[in-house]
Design a protein around this motif. Structure first.
Motif, PDB file in Angstrom:
ATOM      1  N   LEU A 121       0.817  -1.205   0.000  1.00 13.62           N
ATOM      2  CA  LEU A 121       0.000   0.000   0.000  1.00 13.62           C
ATOM      3  C   LEU A 121       0.859   1.267   0.000  1.00 13.62           C
ATOM      4  N   ILE A 122       2.030   1.204   0.581  1.00 14.22           N
ATOM      5  CA  ILE A 122       2.945   2.345   0.520  1.00 14.22           C
ATOM      6  C   ILE A 122       3.435   2.533  -0.918  1.00 14.22           C
ATOM      7  N   SER A 123       3.825   1.439  -1.558  1.00  8.23           N
ATOM      8  CA  SER A 123       4.267   1.504  -2.955  1.00  8.23           C
ATOM      9  C   SER A 123       3.126   1.935  -3.871  1.00  8.23           C
ATOM     10  N   PHE A 124       1.935   1.465  -3.558  1.00  8.41           N
ATOM     11  CA  PHE A 124       0.742   1.810  -4.339  1.00  8.41           C
ATOM     12  C   PHE A 124       0.561   3.322  -4.410  1.00  8.41           C
ATOM     13  N   GLY A 125       0.830   4.008  -3.313  1.00 10.13           N
ATOM     14  CA  GLY A 125       0.711   5.464  -3.296  1.00 10.13           C
ATOM     15  C   GLY A 125       1.689   6.145  -4.228  1.00 10.13           C
ATOM     16  N   ALA A 126       2.847   5.531  -4.445  1.00  9.37           N
ATOM     17  CA  ALA A 126       3.866   6.126  -5.315  1.00  9.37           C
ATOM     18  C   ALA A 126       3.532   5.968  -6.794  1.00  9.37           C
ATOM     19  N   VAL A 127       2.832   4.908  -7.153  1.00  8.82           N
ATOM     20  CA  VAL A 127       2.556   4.648  -8.569  1.00  8.82           C
ATOM     21  C   VAL A 127       1.089   4.892  -8.941  1.00  8.82           C
ATOM     22  N   LEU A 128       0.323   5.420  -8.009  1.00 12.91           N
ATOM     23  CA  LEU A 128      -1.099   5.670  -8.238  1.00 12.91           C
ATOM     24  C   LEU A 128      -1.297   6.583  -9.452  1.00 12.91           C
ATOM     25  N   GLY A 129      -2.140   6.161 -10.362  1.00 12.89           N
ATOM     26  CA  GLY A 129      -2.433   6.940 -11.553  1.00 12.89           C
ATOM     27  C   GLY A 129      -1.536   6.614 -12.732  1.00 12.89           C
ATOM     28  N   LYS A 130      -0.465   5.895 -12.496  1.00 13.92           N
ATOM     29  CA  LYS A 130       0.467   5.536 -13.566  1.00 13.92           C
ATOM     30  C   LYS A 130       0.391   4.049 -13.909  1.00 13.92           C
ATOM     31  N   THR A 131      -0.298   3.269 -13.093  1.00 14.52           N
ATOM     32  CA  THR A 131      -0.392   1.831 -13.305  1.00 14.52           C
ATOM     33  C   THR A 131      -1.850   1.406 -13.405  1.00 14.52           C
ATOM     34  N   GLN A 135      -1.672  -4.354 -13.151  1.00 17.22           N
ATOM     35  CA  GLN A 135      -0.282  -4.163 -12.745  1.00 17.22           C
ATOM     36  C   GLN A 135      -0.160  -4.076 -11.226  1.00 17.22           C
ATOM     37  N   LEU A 136      -1.153  -3.470 -10.576  1.00 15.33           N
ATOM     38  CA  LEU A 136      -1.128  -3.370  -9.115  1.00 15.33           C
ATOM     39  C   LEU A 136      -1.295  -4.743  -8.456  1.00 15.33           C
ATOM     40  N   LEU A 137      -2.128  -5.600  -9.025  1.00 16.34           N
ATOM     41  CA  LEU A 137      -2.271  -6.957  -8.494  1.00 16.34           C
ATOM     42  C   LEU A 137      -0.967  -7.746  -8.649  1.00 16.34           C
ATOM     43  N   ILE A 138      -0.313  -7.594  -9.793  1.00 13.89           N
ATOM     44  CA  ILE A 138       0.973  -8.268 -10.007  1.00 13.89           C
ATOM     45  C   ILE A 138       2.013  -7.712  -9.043  1.00 13.89           C
ATOM     46  N   MET A 139       2.003  -6.397  -8.843  1.00 18.19           N
ATOM     47  CA  MET A 139       2.918  -5.773  -7.887  1.00 18.19           C
ATOM     48  C   MET A 139       2.675  -6.320  -6.483  1.00 18.19           C
ATOM     49  N   THR A 140       1.422  -6.539  -6.124  1.00 16.96           N
ATOM     50  CA  THR A 140       1.080  -7.091  -4.810  1.00 16.96           C
ATOM     51  C   THR A 140       1.668  -8.489  -4.639  1.00 16.96           C
ATOM     52  N   ILE A 141       1.494  -9.329  -5.641  1.00 15.67           N
ATOM     53  CA  ILE A 141       2.026 -10.689  -5.576  1.00 15.67           C
ATOM     54  C   ILE A 141       3.546 -10.671  -5.421  1.00 15.67           C
ATOM     55  N   LEU A 142       4.216  -9.874  -6.241  1.00 13.67           N
ATOM     56  CA  LEU A 142       5.678  -9.835  -6.208  1.00 13.67           C
ATOM     57  C   LEU A 142       6.206  -9.242  -4.906  1.00 13.67           C
ATOM     58  N   GLU A 143       5.650  -8.117  -4.501  1.00 17.28           N
ATOM     59  CA  GLU A 143       6.154  -7.448  -3.293  1.00 17.28           C
ATOM     60  C   GLU A 143       5.964  -8.293  -2.042  1.00 17.28           C
ATOM     61  N   ILE A 144       4.809  -8.902  -1.893  1.00 10.01           N
ATOM     62  CA  ILE A 144       4.562  -9.714  -0.698  1.00 10.01           C
ATOM     63  C   ILE A 144       5.413 -10.983  -0.721  1.00 10.01           C
ATOM     64  N   SER A 145       5.616 -11.556  -1.897  1.00 12.24           N
ATOM     65  CA  SER A 145       6.488 -12.732  -1.993  1.00 12.24           C
ATOM     66  C   SER A 145       7.918 -12.375  -1.591  1.00 12.24           C
ATOM     67  N   ILE A 146       8.418 -11.260  -2.094  1.00 13.98           N
ATOM     68  CA  ILE A 146       9.775 -10.819  -1.749  1.00 13.98           C
ATOM     69  C   ILE A 146       9.852 -10.443  -0.270  1.00 13.98           C
ATOM     70  N   PHE A 147       8.810  -9.780   0.254  1.00 16.39           N
ATOM     71  CA  PHE A 147       8.765  -9.442   1.680  1.00 16.39           C
ATOM     72  C   PHE A 147       8.886 -10.707   2.525  1.00 16.39           C
ATOM     73  N   SER A 148       8.158 -11.752   2.152  1.00 14.69           N
ATOM     74  CA  SER A 148       8.164 -13.001   2.919  1.00 14.69           C
ATOM     75  C   SER A 148       9.519 -13.692   2.868  1.00 14.69           C
ATOM     76  N   ILE A 149      10.137 -13.700   1.692  1.00 12.98           N
ATOM     77  CA  ILE A 149      11.475 -14.289   1.567  1.00 12.98           C
ATOM     78  C   ILE A 149      12.472 -13.510   2.414  1.00 12.98           C
ATOM     79  N   ASN A 150      12.398 -12.191   2.326  1.00 13.45           N
ATOM     80  CA  ASN A 150      13.298 -11.340   3.101  1.00 13.45           C
ATOM     81  C   ASN A 150      13.106 -11.563   4.600  1.00 13.45           C
ATOM     82  N   GLU A 151      11.855 -11.616   5.049  1.00  9.48           N
ATOM     83  CA  GLU A 151      11.575 -11.830   6.464  1.00  9.48           C
ATOM     84  C   GLU A 151      12.137 -13.187   6.924  1.00  9.48           C
ATOM     85  N   HIS A 152      11.962 -14.205   6.087  1.00 12.23           N
ATOM     86  CA  HIS A 152      12.468 -15.540   6.434  1.00 12.23           C
ATOM     87  C   HIS A 152      13.990 -15.529   6.544  1.00 12.23           C
TER      88      HIS A 152
END
Length: 159
Positions: A121-131, A135-152
């Motif tokens: 949602l923070i990233s969403f605010g930066a690209v709002l109106g340009k995507t 693209q936002l759904l794909i961004m959600t999948i990628l960002e949360i997947s990377i977040f989870s890997i990073n957290e692990h």
């Protein structure tokens, strides 16, 4: 009306529906719900032991959940990304803490999924109106997947 707008009217509902069907199937196959009694499927699934009872965490859950669904703005796409992101976050973070081949959902894991959704949602605010919404759904999948890997990886390095 441009062809892009017409194409998006067809593409977005199809992509959103397919992603949600996949999520429902994954939940049906891999998710079990924590009964709050600390037994059922063996030891806790992650290294961090939480002494709190589930209801002790409920006020924090409410605060974080309100921040996710209302604090970032109540735009329709925001609500869609928050709802999908929370589900995807539970699945992605649960993959790293499988318990007998199942993802055990507890209030603590829902709070963690809320935090993973906040990154989107923070990233969403930066690209709002340009995507586009797709693209936002794909961004959600990628960002949360990377977040989870990073957290692990960070939790594994701390252990």
């Amino acid at each position: 009306m441009p062809a892009y707008a017409t194409n998006m009217r067809v593409k977005f509902p199809i992509v959103a529906l397919v992603l949600e069907i996949i999520t429902i199937i994954l939940f049906a196959v891999f998710v079990v719900y924590d009964d709050g009694k600390g037994h059922g499927h063996g030891a806790p699934s992650n290294q961090t032991h939480h002494e709190e009872k589930p209801m002790d965490l409920y006020p924090m859950f409410q605060d974080v959940h309100v921040m996710i669904f209302i604090g970032f703005g109540s735009v329709g796409v925001n609500l869609l990304l928050a709802a999908f992101g929370l589900q995807w976050g539970l699945l992605m973070q649960g993959i790293w803490h499988l318990d007998h081949g199942k993802i055990k959902v507890s209030i603590f894991k829902i709070i963690n999924a809320d935090f993973s959704t906040a990154t989107v949602l923070i990233s969403f605010g930066a690209v709002l109106g340009k995507t586009s919404p797709v693209q936002l759904l794909i961004m959600t999948i990628l960002e949360i997947s990377i977040f989870s890997i990073n957290e692990h990886l960070v939790n594994k390095a701390d252990a």
